[in-house]
Scaffold this motif. Structure first.
Motif, PDB file in Angstrom:
ATOM      1  N   GLN A 193       0.849  -1.179   0.000  1.00 27.54           N
ATOM      2  CA  GLN A 193       0.000   0.000   0.000  1.00 27.54           C
ATOM      3  C   GLN A 193       0.887   1.231   0.000  1.00 27.54           C
ATOM      4  OE1 GLN A 193      -2.501  -0.845   3.574  1.00 27.54           O
ATOM      5  NE2 GLN A 193      -4.229  -0.491   2.219  1.00 27.54           N
ATOM      6  N   ALA A 194       0.507   2.218  -0.767  1.00 26.88           N
ATOM      7  CA  ALA A 194       1.205   3.497  -0.763  1.00 26.88           C
ATOM      8  C   ALA A 194       0.395   4.491   0.051  1.00 26.88           C
ATOM      9  CB  ALA A 194       1.392   4.009  -2.191  1.00 26.88           C
ATOM     10  N   VAL A 195       1.074   5.249   0.900  1.00 26.88           N
ATOM     11  CA  VAL A 195       0.406   6.296   1.674  1.00 26.88           C
ATOM     12  C   VAL A 195       0.152   7.495   0.758  1.00 26.88           C
ATOM     13  CG1 VAL A 195       0.581   7.846   3.646  1.00 26.88           C
ATOM     14  CG2 VAL A 195       1.540   5.535   3.791  1.00 26.88           C
ATOM     15  N   VAL A 196      -1.124   7.841   0.610  1.00 25.77           N
ATOM     16  CA  VAL A 196      -1.515   8.958  -0.248  1.00 25.77           C
ATOM     17  C   VAL A 196      -2.450   9.873   0.541  1.00 25.77           C
ATOM     18  CG1 VAL A 196      -2.647   9.638  -2.398  1.00 25.77           C
ATOM     19  CG2 VAL A 196      -1.310   7.531  -2.318  1.00 25.77           C
ATOM     20  N   ALA A 197      -2.251  11.158   0.405  1.00 27.45           N
ATOM     21  CA  ALA A 197      -3.124  12.134   1.062  1.00 27.45           C
ATOM     22  C   ALA A 197      -4.000  12.827   0.028  1.00 27.45           C
ATOM     23  CB  ALA A 197      -2.296  13.168   1.820  1.00 27.45           C
ATOM     24  N   VAL A 198      -5.235  13.114   0.425  1.00 28.52           N
ATOM     25  CA  VAL A 198      -6.146  13.894  -0.406  1.00 28.52           C
ATOM     26  C   VAL A 198      -6.580  15.096   0.422  1.00 28.52           C
ATOM     27  CG1 VAL A 198      -8.309  13.911  -1.690  1.00 28.52           C
ATOM     28  CG2 VAL A 198      -6.918  11.835  -1.631  1.00 28.52           C
ATOM     29  N   VAL A 199      -6.452  16.274  -0.169  1.00 26.37           N
ATOM     30  CA  VAL A 199      -6.781  17.517   0.534  1.00 26.37           C
ATOM     31  C   VAL A 199      -7.995  18.147  -0.126  1.00 26.37           C
ATOM     32  CG1 VAL A 199      -5.951  19.784   1.245  1.00 26.37           C
ATOM     33  CG2 VAL A 199      -4.352  17.862   1.098  1.00 26.37           C
ATOM     34  N   GLY A 200      -9.038  18.365   0.657  1.00 34.34           N
ATOM     35  CA  GLY A 200     -10.245  19.017   0.161  1.00 34.34           C
ATOM     36  C   GLY A 200     -10.245  20.494   0.509  1.00 34.34           C
ATOM     37  N   ARG A 201     -10.382  21.330  -0.501  1.00 32.13           N
ATOM     38  CA  ARG A 201     -10.412  22.772  -0.274  1.00 32.13           C
ATOM     39  C   ARG A 201     -11.310  23.401  -1.318  1.00 32.13           C
ATOM     40  NH1 ARG A 201      -4.834  24.962  -0.715  1.00 32.13           N
ATOM     41  NH2 ARG A 201      -5.290  25.072  -2.948  1.00 32.13           N
ATOM     42  N   PRO A 202     -12.383  24.078  -0.906  1.00 30.23           N
ATOM     43  CA  PRO A 202     -13.286  24.721  -1.872  1.00 30.23           C
ATOM     44  C   PRO A 202     -12.524  25.629  -2.826  1.00 30.23           C
ATOM     45  CG  PRO A 202     -14.215  24.801   0.324  1.00 30.23           C
ATOM     46  CD  PRO A 202     -12.815  24.294   0.486  1.00 30.23           C
ATOM     47  N   GLY A 203     -12.898  25.564  -4.097  1.00 31.33           N
ATOM     48  CA  GLY A 203     -12.260  26.399  -5.102  1.00 31.33           C
ATOM     49  C   GLY A 203     -11.068  25.764  -5.775  1.00 31.33           C
ATOM     50  N   THR A 204     -10.628  24.612  -5.253  1.00 30.93           N
ATOM     51  CA  THR A 204      -9.491  23.927  -5.874  1.00 30.93           C
ATOM     52  C   THR A 204      -9.946  23.244  -7.161  1.00 30.93           C
ATOM     53  OG1 THR A 204      -8.489  23.500  -3.713  1.00 30.93           O
ATOM     54  CG2 THR A 204      -7.770  22.106  -5.547  1.00 30.93           C
ATOM     55  N   PRO A 239     -11.828  19.771  -4.653  1.00 32.48           N
ATOM     56  CA  PRO A 239     -12.670  20.810  -4.030  1.00 32.48           C
ATOM     57  C   PRO A 239     -13.291  20.362  -2.713  1.00 32.48           C
ATOM     58  CG  PRO A 239     -13.173  20.574  -6.365  1.00 32.48           C
ATOM     59  CD  PRO A 239     -12.304  19.427  -6.006  1.00 32.48           C
ATOM     60  N   GLU A 240     -13.640  19.070  -2.627  1.00 30.40           N
ATOM     61  CA  GLU A 240     -14.324  18.584  -1.419  1.00 30.40           C
ATOM     62  C   GLU A 240     -14.116  17.081  -1.294  1.00 30.40           C
ATOM     63  OE1 GLU A 240     -18.704  19.030   0.741  1.00 30.40           O
ATOM     64  OE2 GLU A 240     -18.511  19.341  -1.408  1.00 30.40           O
ATOM     65  N   LEU A 241     -13.942  16.611  -0.053  1.00 29.55           N
ATOM     66  CA  LEU A 241     -13.792  15.185   0.182  1.00 29.55           C
ATOM     67  C   LEU A 241     -15.158  14.503   0.155  1.00 29.55           C
ATOM     68  CD1 LEU A 241     -11.238  15.196   3.160  1.00 29.55           C
ATOM     69  CD2 LEU A 241     -10.771  14.839   0.736  1.00 29.55           C
ATOM     70  N   PRO A 242     -15.240  13.287  -0.398  1.00 29.07           N
ATOM     71  CA  PRO A 242     -16.519  12.557  -0.373  1.00 29.07           C
ATOM     72  C   PRO A 242     -16.892  12.178   1.043  1.00 29.07           C
ATOM     73  CG  PRO A 242     -14.749  11.150  -1.205  1.00 29.07           C
ATOM     74  CD  PRO A 242     -14.174  12.532  -1.079  1.00 29.07           C
ATOM     75  N   ARG A 243     -18.185  12.144   1.321  1.00 24.15           N
ATOM     76  CA  ARG A 243     -18.639  11.925   2.693  1.00 24.15           C
ATOM     77  C   ARG A 243     -19.686  10.825   2.787  1.00 24.15           C
ATOM     78  NH1 ARG A 243     -16.336  15.507   5.810  1.00 24.15           N
ATOM     79  NH2 ARG A 243     -15.500  17.356   4.782  1.00 24.15           N
ATOM     80  N   ARG A 244     -19.754  10.279   4.005  1.00 24.33           N
ATOM     81  CA  ARG A 244     -20.773   9.292   4.355  1.00 24.33           C
ATOM     82  C   ARG A 244     -21.336   9.706   5.711  1.00 24.33           C
ATOM     83  NH1 ARG A 244     -20.865   3.578   3.557  1.00 24.33           N
ATOM     84  NH2 ARG A 244     -18.693   3.620   2.858  1.00 24.33           N
ATOM     85  N   GLY A 245     -22.611  10.096   5.731  1.00 26.78           N
ATOM     86  CA  GLY A 245     -23.193  10.535   6.988  1.00 26.78           C
ATOM     87  C   GLY A 245     -22.775  11.966   7.311  1.00 26.78           C
TER      88      GLY A 245
END
Length: 385
Positions: A313-324, A359-365
């Motif tokens: 597994q590779a460590v990957v980061a995802v950054v959510g920021r409006p307007g990106t 722009p935004e991270l996917p969400r659950r709940g």
């Protein structure tokens, strides 16, 4: 004045707490009968798979509300900003009913906005009772962002509250720090449907609640909780109930799916046990990496493990920021110093190999990041590289 639908839910909750029919915010998943004394049937978020139905007794809900009032110093007046389809929203209603103070809430379908929150808080703050509100980190982020953009009404109103409970998902440290610097009395909460909502505030269990950690490695372990706030069990799933809830000589305990660390009676939650990334044979806790990156990057961070032929597994980061712009990779001149900082604090295996900006991270709940969807997002963008 409360919307008729909200008012009807408050009335149902009041009757349920007095041995009436339980409140069931969502259609039932099974036809299993709720045990006697059940006041609410709520669903888990489904973050570990298929959602389950949790039976919460009136006694458990009352104990949770009483412990919250004791910790906050008052029962107060509550403002509802969360859906009553989730345990956090149900608990706001329960606390309001038991406090005997009028609830303030927007219409059920009204979208959350900082301006709308400011209006709700203005109504609640017009009285004499201390005002309490529960938010998820996404909501607080929007309030802070609005203030930074020149619309500070909601942030200023939050600063006048008795307590602002923040839960439902991990709260980035920079966000909490920014809010507290503005005078907002943020209280970070930890809990779940099976514990009648938040039961550990700022790392310290509520009165009557006990916390222990079943060791796994390196001082970390699986968080277990006990106390009068525990659910009766899962409806229609005796096997799951038996696996999660256990009776012993020191009482009944609920085994969570979270890793944590206890020091001097204060709990630090490190993330879900099944979120741990195994890269090159090393275990990496995403929450620890997220905390470091949140200090370095502007936005909400989610760290996941993505299948990799070399590392497993590779460590990957995802950054959510409006307007990106959707799906842009952090350039090497910014990625390299971020990797170096993470490696210096947490070790080289924890350094993210790449960072995706969205722009935004996917969400659950309410407020929960959908990590499986984040992995899919990374894989789709990897295929386009």
């Amino acid at each position: 004045m409360l919307h008729p639908e909200v008012s009807a839910f408050v009335d149902r909750a009041r009757r349920a707490l007095d041995d009436g029919p339980p409140v069931v915010p969502l259609p039932r998943l099974s036809d299993a009968e709720a045990p006697p004394g059940t006041a609410a049937v709520v669903r888990t978020s489904g973050s570990t798979g298929t959602p389950r139905e949790v039976a919460l007794s009136a006694a458990a809900l009352r104990a949770s509300a009483a412990a919250t009032a004791e910790r906050l110093g008052s029962a107060g007046r509550w403002v509802l900003t969360l859906p009553t389809t989730h345990v956090a929203g149900v608990q706001v209603v329960v606390r309001s009913v038991l406090a005997g103070t009028p609830l303030v809430a927007a219409p059920p379908e009204a979208p959350f906005t900082p301006a709308g929150l400011a209006d709700l808080l203005a109504e609640a703050l017009s009285g004499h009772d201390p005002v309490h509100v529960s938010l998820v980190p996404t909501q607080l982020h929007r309030v802070v962002q609005a203030a930074d953009d020149g619309a500070p009404a909601a942030l200023r109103a939050l600063a006048r509250c008795g307590a602002v409970l923040l839960g439902g998902a991990a709260a980035p440290a920079p966000l909490v720090r920014r809010a507290r610097e503005a005078g907002v009395p943020v209280v970070r909460t930890y809990g779940m449907s099976e514990t009648s909502g938040g039961c550990v505030y700022d790392g310290v269990p509520l009165p009557g609640v006990r916390v222990r950690v079943d060791p796994v490695t390196g001082g970390q372990g699986v968080v277990e909780l006990a106390g009068p706030v525990l659910a009766t069990g899962y409806l229609g799933d005796d096997a799951a109930t038996a696996a999660a809830f256990g009776d012993g000589p020191d009482g009944r305990w609920f085994r969570t799916s979270d890793l944590g660390h206890l020091q001097d009676g204060v709990l630090q939650v490190l993330g879900r046990a099944d979120d741990v990334v195994v890269t090159g044979g090393e275990n990496v806790a995403p929450a620890a990496v997220e905390a470091v990156l949140a200090e370095l990057l502007d936005g909400e961070v989610c760290v996941v493990g993505v299948p990799d032929p070399e590392w497993g597994q590779a460590v990957v980061a995802v950054v959510g920021r409006p307007g990106t712009p959707a799906g842009t990779w952090l350039p090497s001149e910014r990625l390299t110093p971020a990797r170096s900082e993470v490696a210096a604090r947490l070790g080289r295996p924890a350094a993210p190999r790449r960072i995706l900006q969205v722009p935004e991270l996917p969400r659950r709940g309410p407020g929960k990041v959908d990590r499986a969807a984040v992995v899919d997002l990374v894989r789709r963008h990897d295929a386009r590289r």
